[in-house]
Scaffold this active site. Structure first.
Site, mmCIF file in Angstrom:
data_model
loop_
_atom_site.group_PDB
_atom_site.id
_atom_site.type_symbol
_atom_site.label_atom_id
_atom_site.label_comp_id
_atom_site.label_asym_id
_atom_site.label_seq_id
_atom_site.Cartn_x
_atom_site.Cartn_y
_atom_site.Cartn_z
ATOM 1 N N THR A 265 1.389 -1.240 -0.108
ATOM 2 C CA THR A 265 0.331 -0.053 0.063
ATOM 3 C C THR A 265 0.521 1.681 -0.130
ATOM 4 O OG1 THR A 265 -1.992 -1.274 0.935
ATOM 5 C CG2 THR A 265 -1.452 1.410 1.374
ATOM 6 N N THR B 113 1.824 -4.986 4.149
ATOM 7 C CA THR B 113 1.337 -4.980 5.817
ATOM 8 C C THR B 113 0.586 -6.297 5.950
ATOM 9 O OG1 THR B 113 -0.377 -4.066 5.422
ATOM 10 C CG2 THR B 113 1.503 -2.627 6.264
HETATM 11 N N1 ASP Z 1 -2.694 -5.605 0.328
HETATM 12 C C1 ASP Z 1 -1.848 -4.900 0.815
HETATM 13 C C2 ASP Z 1 -0.069 -5.606 0.100
HETATM 14 O O1 ASP Z 1 0.202 -6.237 1.541
HETATM 15 C C3 ASP Z 1 -1.763 -3.813 2.495
HETATM 16 C C4 ASP Z 1 -0.879 -3.055 2.355
HETATM 17 O O2 ASP Z 1 0.447 -2.670 2.440
HETATM 18 O O3 ASP Z 1 -0.878 -2.418 3.641
HETATM 19 O O4 ASP Z 1 0.711 -5.535 0.313
#
Ligand code: ASP
Length: 333
Positions: A15, A90
């Site tokens: 993200t 994340t």
């Molecule tokens: N779906 C995203 C990922 O893990 C979530 C994030 O980065 O917060 O790439």
């Protein structure tokens, strides 16, 4: 004037660098230029080189091949840099942090992972604080661990989990707590860093793309039948069993027979607690039959750590004793 440290930045997706598309948020390649003003603030202390993963991924699409590619990147940079910064989604950051910490246990430089809940370009994004926390971590003297920097906290990789999809405080480590906290006004405080050990010979464990680890969470009801059938008819290379409390399960004859059969085939079953701050140990009579059926006591392993251990065990042909030694070395038992 002190010489700046060299840091290699590896942008894998997530993200932090995403942009809106008709289907939803998706990774975009221009993060380095968006983040340049933040990195500029550290230019006296850090010289950063960016490396962009091809393709960038949403980390929920991660594969075992991604992990091996990223370990290869770490190996190619570790000798030439004073630290490595991995920008990661994340969703699976805690899984990746655990695998890196365990597959490269004796790096003599820190590997810091960070990302964000909102894109860096978004209003009120948490990305700037996370980047500051990560970049500031390279100034911690003698720090050579793999860690997650997020929301002003530095978490040890082993034992960390994603705990929120809604808040900037998205990570925690219920077993081992925080290594240090950071704020723009105070810098580092509440530090609880491990005493630096002299770097030993590098250890490199590989990840096989064919390692098959199955993870099961025990729940009341029919789930036990599903687990038993899967263990019996589709045995993998290793099993993580998230049992109740201190590691207890029903003393179901078919289930216990399936566990014993896996043990006879030298397929490790790592029994861990599904409780966030749980520890499997010989407390209750209810867990006795499972304990004597050949499982490995996972102690304080969370799911992320347990999966990393068994993935490495399957990839590197570790036996039960080697897995138990690792659990002791990592203070999980
Ligand atoms: N779906 C995203 C990922 O893990 C979530 C994030 O980065 O917060 O790439």
């Amino acid at each position: 004037m002190t010489t700046p440290k060299h840091v290699a930045v590896y942008y894998t997706g997530g993200t932090i660098g995403m942009q809106q598309t008709p289907a939803g948020l998706a990774p975009a390649a221009n993060l380095a230029s968006l983040a340049a003003p933040i990195f500029q603030e550290y230019s006296h202390q850090l010289q950063c080189d960016w490396f962009i993963c091809e393709p960038l991924i949403d980390s929920s699409a991660i594969t075992l091949d991604n992990w091996q590619t990223w370990l290869n990147w770490i190996d190619s940079k570790a000798a030439d840099y004073d630290g490595l910064l991995i920008l990661h989604g994340t969703d699976t950051m805690a899984y990746s942090a655990n695998i890196i910490a365990l597959a490269r246990p004796q790096l003599s430089i820190p590997v810091i992972l960070t990302g964000a809940m909102l894109p860096l370009a978004a209003d009120n994004s948490d990305a700037p604080l996370n980047l500051h926390t990560a970049l500031a971590a390279f100034s911690l003297s003698g720090f050579t661990q793999t860690a997650i920097a997020f929301n002003g906290q530095l978490w040890p990789a082993i034992g960390s989990s994603k705990i929120s999809t809604e808040r900037a405080e998205a990570f925690a480590n219920p077993q081992f707590g925080t290594l240090a906290q950071w704020s723009a006004t105070d810098g580092w405080f509440n530090t609880n860093l491990p005493v630096g050990t002299p770097p030993a010979a590098p250890v490199r464990y590989s990840i096989s793309s064919s390692a098959r680890i199955h993870c099961f969470t025990l729940t009341p009801g029919a789930n036990l039948d599903m687990i038993t059938a899967s263990l019996t008819h589709n045995p993998p290379d290793g099993v993580v069993l998230q049992s109740y409390g201190n590691g207890n399960t029903p003393a179901d004859a078919g289930f216990l027979a399936a566990i014993r059969h896996l043990d006879q085939q030298s397929i490790p079953v790592l029994n861990i607690s599904q409780v966030l701050q749980g520890c499997t140990s010989a407390v209750y009579a209810q867990g006795h039959e499972l304990r004597t059926a050949g499982i490995i006591n996972g102690g304080r392993c969370n799911l992320e750590t347990a999966l990393a251990i068994l993935t490495l065990a399957a990839s590197n042909h570790w036996n039960k004793e080697q897995i138990e030694n690792l659990l002791h070395q990592q203070h999980l038992l």
